[in-house]
Design a protein around this motif. Structure first.
Motif, PDB file in Angstrom:
ATOM      1  N   SER A  54      11.962  14.922 -30.123  1.00 28.96           N
ATOM      2  CA  SER A  54      12.361  13.689 -30.808  1.00 28.96           C
ATOM      3  C   SER A  54      12.785  12.635 -29.792  1.00 28.96           C
ATOM      4  O   SER A  54      12.484  11.457 -29.951  1.00 28.96           O
ATOM      5  CB  SER A  54      13.508  13.972 -31.776  1.00 28.96           C
ATOM      6  N   ILE A  55      13.510  13.057 -28.755  1.00 26.96           N
ATOM      7  CA  ILE A  55      13.860  12.186 -27.629  1.00 26.96           C
ATOM      8  C   ILE A  55      13.406  12.908 -26.365  1.00 26.96           C
ATOM      9  O   ILE A  55      13.755  14.075 -26.155  1.00 26.96           O
ATOM     10  CB  ILE A  55      15.370  11.916 -27.550  1.00 26.96           C
ATOM     11  N   SER A  87      14.840  16.654 -26.847  1.00 27.57           N
ATOM     12  CA  SER A  87      15.881  16.868 -27.849  1.00 27.57           C
ATOM     13  C   SER A  87      15.262  17.484 -29.091  1.00 27.57           C
ATOM     14  O   SER A  87      14.055  17.393 -29.320  1.00 27.57           O
ATOM     15  CB  SER A  87      16.560  15.545 -28.233  1.00 27.57           C
ATOM     16  N   ILE A 110      17.387  13.725 -33.775  1.00 27.17           N
ATOM     17  CA  ILE A 110      18.051  12.538 -33.236  1.00 27.17           C
ATOM     18  C   ILE A 110      19.430  12.433 -33.860  1.00 27.17           C
ATOM     19  O   ILE A 110      19.565  12.346 -35.079  1.00 27.17           O
ATOM     20  CB  ILE A 110      17.243  11.260 -33.537  1.00 27.17           C
ATOM     21  N   TYR A 144      24.093   7.964 -25.972  1.00 30.56           N
ATOM     22  CA  TYR A 144      23.418   8.886 -25.056  1.00 30.56           C
ATOM     23  C   TYR A 144      23.661   8.407 -23.629  1.00 30.56           C
ATOM     24  O   TYR A 144      23.734   7.200 -23.378  1.00 30.56           O
ATOM     25  CB  TYR A 144      21.916   8.924 -25.340  1.00 30.56           C
ATOM     26  N   SER A 204      11.865   8.113 -24.069  1.00 28.57           N
ATOM     27  CA  SER A 204      10.938   7.857 -25.167  1.00 28.57           C
ATOM     28  C   SER A 204      11.486   8.499 -26.427  1.00 28.57           C
ATOM     29  O   SER A 204      12.145   9.540 -26.367  1.00 28.57           O
ATOM     30  CB  SER A 204       9.557   8.428 -24.859  1.00 28.57           C
ATOM     31  N   VAL A 205      11.202   7.890 -27.575  1.00 24.70           N
ATOM     32  CA  VAL A 205      11.714   8.380 -28.861  1.00 24.70           C
ATOM     33  C   VAL A 205      10.554   8.531 -29.834  1.00 24.70           C
ATOM     34  O   VAL A 205       9.660   7.679 -29.885  1.00 24.70           O
ATOM     35  CB  VAL A 205      12.764   7.402 -29.442  1.00 24.70           C
ATOM     36  N   LYS A 206      10.589   9.631 -30.592  1.00 21.71           N
ATOM     37  CA  LYS A 206       9.619   9.835 -31.659  1.00 21.71           C
ATOM     38  C   LYS A 206      10.358   9.718 -32.983  1.00 21.71           C
ATOM     39  O   LYS A 206      11.193  10.556 -33.314  1.00 21.71           O
ATOM     40  CB  LYS A 206       8.968  11.208 -31.565  1.00 21.71           C
ATOM     41  N   ARG A 207      10.054   8.666 -33.713  1.00 23.62           N
ATOM     42  CA  ARG A 207      10.689   8.497 -35.015  1.00 23.62           C
ATOM     43  C   ARG A 207       9.945   9.304 -36.044  1.00 23.62           C
ATOM     44  O   ARG A 207       8.869   9.836 -35.783  1.00 23.62           O
ATOM     45  CB  ARG A 207      10.701   7.019 -35.407  1.00 23.62           C
ATOM     46  N   LEU A 226       5.314   9.167 -30.058  1.00 21.87           N
ATOM     47  CA  LEU A 226       6.319   8.984 -29.016  1.00 21.87           C
ATOM     48  C   LEU A 226       6.184   7.577 -28.440  1.00 21.87           C
ATOM     49  O   LEU A 226       5.081   7.140 -28.097  1.00 21.87           O
ATOM     50  CB  LEU A 226       6.103  10.039 -27.934  1.00 21.87           C
ATOM     51  N   LEU A 230      21.622   5.071 -30.288  1.00 20.89           N
ATOM     52  CA  LEU A 230      20.543   5.154 -31.271  1.00 20.89           C
ATOM     53  C   LEU A 230      21.150   5.301 -32.653  1.00 20.89           C
ATOM     54  O   LEU A 230      22.216   5.914 -32.813  1.00 20.89           O
ATOM     55  CB  LEU A 230      19.648   6.365 -30.999  1.00 20.89           C
ATOM     56  N   GLY A 233      16.493   6.720 -34.988  1.00 19.64           N
ATOM     57  CA  GLY A 233      15.977   6.679 -33.622  1.00 19.64           C
ATOM     58  C   GLY A 233      15.743   5.280 -33.101  1.00 19.64           C
ATOM     59  O   GLY A 233      15.091   5.104 -32.072  1.00 19.64           O
TER      60      GLY A 233
END
Length: 199
Positions: free
Chosen positions: A54-55, A114, A117, A122, A145-148, A153, A177, A181
């Motif tokens: 996710s992160i 991660s 989220i 962070y 990078s974040v995956k909502r 990503l 965040l 996210g």
């Protein structure tokens, strides 16, 4: 004297067989009834175990440099994750790179993932573990990078830090965040917070 049993009543044997089958069926139904609440709880808890990634926090430094740089990350209300604590409730360190030593990939990088989220602050740090030759420095690039939900990503932050000496630890960024996210506006800073020596 021998006794023969050829004249056993087939009706009695059929009744015994039906009784045994019926008892086995009742036992099976009783086990299912007892296990149903537990099966439902297991299904509910599966939704809590989100897939990793996710992160994603990555750190790169020049491939030709024989130096050991460590990535440290901390999620909200969690313990720091780095080379001596490679997992917490939120983050896991997937690659602890020692430089060129024992490295088949010939790439200098570390990465943490991660699971889910968690909203809040962070912290991402780079830590120079080993010694550097006099006059040398290590340029380090850190990317978050974040995956909502239902998305791909997406890079949200990138920073470059220069490390000059052994045990130097620098904060690449601190950021917040929300639960979806999304990066909270004006939350990014580089206020120093040590993680490698935190308990």
């Amino acid at each position: 004297m021998w006794r023969e049993f050829d004249d056993v009543d087939d009706g009695a044997a059929g009744t015994v067989f039906r009784d045994v089958i019926m008892l086995a069926l009742i036992g099976f139904v009783a086990m299912v009834v007892v296990l149903l609440p537990h099966l439902k709880k297991a299904t509910e808890s599966e939704s809590d175990h989100r897939p990793p990634g996710s992160i994603v926090v990555e750190m790169h430094w020049p491939n030709e440099m024989q130096v050991d740089v460590d990535l440290w990350v901390r999620a909200p209300d969690d313990s720091p994750v780095g080379f001596w604590n490679q997992g917490s409730r939120v983050f896991n360190l997937l690659r602890d790179d020692l430089g060129l030593e024992g490295d088949a990939s010939n790439r200098n990088y570390e990465v943490t993932y991660s699971r889910g989220i968690r909203p809040g602050e962070y912290i991402v740090n780079a830590h120079m573990y080993g010694a550097l030759p006099p006059g040398e420095s290590v340029p380090v690039r850190v990317v978050v990078s974040v995956k909502r939900r239902h998305g791909s990503l997406r890079q949200i932050l990138a920073s470059e830090i220069t490390l000059y000496q052994r045990h130097q630890e620098e904060t690449a960024f601190r950021f917040q965040l929300d639960s979806d996210g999304k990066l909270i506006k004006n939350s990014v800073n580089t206020l120093r917070r040590r993680l490698a020596t935190a308990g």
